[in-house]
Design an enzyme around this catalytic site. Structure first.
Site, PDB file in Angstrom:
ATOM      1  N   SER A  92      41.607  57.886-102.039  1.00  0.00           N
ATOM      2  CA  SER A  92      42.875  58.456-102.476  1.00  0.00           C
ATOM      3  C   SER A  92      44.006  57.744-101.757  1.00  0.00           C
ATOM      4  CB  SER A  92      42.920  59.961-102.163  1.00  0.00           C
ATOM      5  OG  SER A  92      44.247  60.452-102.144  1.00  0.00           O
ATOM      6  N   LYS A 137      21.561  67.766 -97.156  1.00  0.00           N
ATOM      7  CA  LYS A 137      20.243  68.237 -96.741  1.00  0.00           C
ATOM      8  C   LYS A 137      19.192  68.131 -97.851  1.00  0.00           C
ATOM      9  CE  LYS A 137      20.822  69.942 -92.460  1.00  0.00           C
ATOM     10  NZ  LYS A 137      19.991  69.592 -91.299  1.00  0.00           N
ATOM     11  N   ASN A 171      22.418  75.103 -94.952  1.00  0.00           N
ATOM     12  CA  ASN A 171      22.251  74.035 -95.927  1.00  0.00           C
ATOM     13  C   ASN A 171      20.817  73.535 -96.038  1.00  0.00           C
ATOM     14  OD1 ASN A 171      24.888  73.945 -96.898  1.00  0.00           O
ATOM     15  ND2 ASN A 171      25.576  72.625 -95.238  1.00  0.00           N
ATOM     16  N   GLY A 192      21.950  68.906 -85.172  1.00  0.00           N
ATOM     17  CA  GLY A 192      20.776  68.402 -84.475  1.00  0.00           C
ATOM     18  C   GLY A 192      20.732  66.888 -84.425  1.00  0.00           C
ATOM     19  N   GLY A 216      20.237  64.712 -87.217  1.00  0.00           N
ATOM     20  CA  GLY A 216      19.416  64.018 -88.204  1.00  0.00           C
ATOM     21  C   GLY A 216      20.209  63.181 -89.176  1.00  0.00           C
ATOM     22  N   LEU A 217      21.349  63.707 -89.652  1.00  0.00           N
ATOM     23  CA  LEU A 217      22.168  62.956 -90.601  1.00  0.00           C
ATOM     24  C   LEU A 217      22.727  61.700 -89.962  1.00  0.00           C
ATOM     25  CD1 LEU A 217      23.775  62.511 -93.221  1.00  0.00           C
ATOM     26  CD2 LEU A 217      25.538  64.033 -92.279  1.00  0.00           C
ATOM     27  N   GLU A 231      31.794  66.391 -84.099  1.00  0.00           N
ATOM     28  CA  GLU A 231      31.315  67.705 -83.666  1.00  0.00           C
ATOM     29  C   GLU A 231      32.491  68.658 -83.444  1.00  0.00           C
ATOM     30  OE1 GLU A 231      27.695  67.361 -80.753  1.00  0.00           O
ATOM     31  OE2 GLU A 231      29.166  65.824 -80.189  1.00  0.00           O
ATOM     32  N   SER A 277      29.840  66.283 -95.699  1.00  0.00           N
ATOM     33  CA  SER A 277      28.400  66.505 -95.846  1.00  0.00           C
ATOM     34  C   SER A 277      27.994  67.745 -96.612  1.00  0.00           C
ATOM     35  CB  SER A 277      27.738  66.528 -94.458  1.00  0.00           C
ATOM     36  OG  SER A 277      28.394  67.439 -93.605  1.00  0.00           O
TER      37      SER A 277
END
Length: 332
Positions: A36, A61, A88, A192, A194-195, A216, A317
């Site tokens: 954008s 997820k 999620n 955690g 993972g992503l 975070e 996400s």
């Protein structure tokens, strides 16, 4: 930090991510990488937005869950799966299980957003609620698995889950190249881990010069402190945040070594930063984003990183947000 071979000692490699993408590509949405002009002006940088809020089950997820469940044996599918999640991963695992005809038990905190609890139930899963301040969700899951023979599907500390999430990074690199963009940085939220571990594995292998950052919320910045100290750190009890999807105590055992090796850092934002980012995503891109999913954009808009005249991809996400929380953000 800059090649596929450098991560060979870790739980997930670029090859694992590529294989996962081939396995799941017919089941997932190849979410767009959006831009954008007005958002670029606001941020003072070129912002490419990976809209995983448009993924099946409303969040990234789904990628990890479908990659994991597609590899179950027939006997394991009959026995079912059990997952623990603040939302999620619950929605994703329950939806994949429904599509594949697999019984599912989902363990969720009682204070999870109602939309996520109701969504998991609507997918046909048996939802078990627990008190996140008092109960041990992993112990509850182990008891169910021991009693039923179900396979535990962790939210992040699993190679197949991480490889599935890493397909987000794979697509970002491919889509950015198609747009003629050279990425200076990629930012993905971390709970955690993972992503961001999966994304970093793909991105740093295919574009070594691109810096990868986690994002975070304040009070749940265990990864930022862990990266600084070089060892897993814990969050203090009693912290609160509107980012319900990003509340863990410690980094994952499998995810942290990858993130320590590959990440350039973790950017920490406030709840007010997150609300402003949710509002910006709606105003500039017409995307509904949940608090945890908006953290990477919040980090950019709050100038947590000097990105002047640079190109950065941010992963939004997830979009599974209660109406009242979303309205509050729009009115911020």
């Amino acid at each position: 930090m800059n090649s596929a071979t450098s991560s060979a000692a870790f739980a997930v490699t670029l090859g694992d991510v590529q294989q996962a993408h081939e396995r799941i590509r017919s089941h997932i949405v190849r979410t767009p990488l959006l831009e954008s002009a007005s958002l670029n002006e606001l941020a003072g940088a070129r912002i490419l937005v990976k809209a995983e809020s448009l993924q099946q089950a409303g969040a990234f997820k789904f990628r990890g869950a479908v990659n994991r469940l597609l590899q179950l044996s027939d006997a394991q599918k009959r026995a079912g799966v059990v997952a623990f999640s603040s939302g999620n991963h619950a929605l994703a695992t329950s939806l994949v299980a429904r599509k594949l005809g697999i019984p599912a038990s989902i363990i969720m905190p009682a204070d999870a957003p109602r939309a996520k609890i109701e969504g998991a139930r609507a997918n046909g899963a048996e939802v078990v609620l627990y008190d996140r301040q008092k109960d041990d969700r992993e112990a509850i899951g182990a008891e169910i698995a021991g009693r039923t023979g179900a396979v535990i599907v962790p939210p992040y500390d699993d190679p197949d889950i991480m490889a599935g999430q890493g397909t987000v990074g794979l697509e970002i690199i491919e889509q950015a190249r198609d747009m003629g963009a050279t990425l200076d940085a990629v930012i993905a939220a971390s709970s955690g881990g993972g992503l961001v571990a999966g994304v970093a594995t793909a991105v740093k292998s295919l574009s070594p010069s691109t810096a990868v950052y986690a994002g975070e919320p304040e009070g749940f910045d265990e990864l930022a402190r862990s990266l600084a100290s070089g060892q897993p750190e814990s969050n203090a009890p009693g912290a609160t945040s509107i980012c319900d999807a990003l509340q863990v105590v410690r980094p994952g055992k499998l995810t942290f070594p990858i993130n320590l090796h590959l990440l350039a850092g973790s950017l920490v934002v406030s709840d007010d930063d997150v609300r402003r980012a949710m509002k910006a995503a709606y105003q500039h891109l017409r995307l509904v984003v949940e608090p945890g999913g908006a953290v990477p954009l919040a980090a950019v808009l709050a100038r947590k990183l000097d990105l002047a005249d640079k190109t950065v991809a941010v992963v939004l996400s997830g979009g599974n947000v209660d109406t009242s929380v979303f309205i509050e953000a729009l009115n911020a």
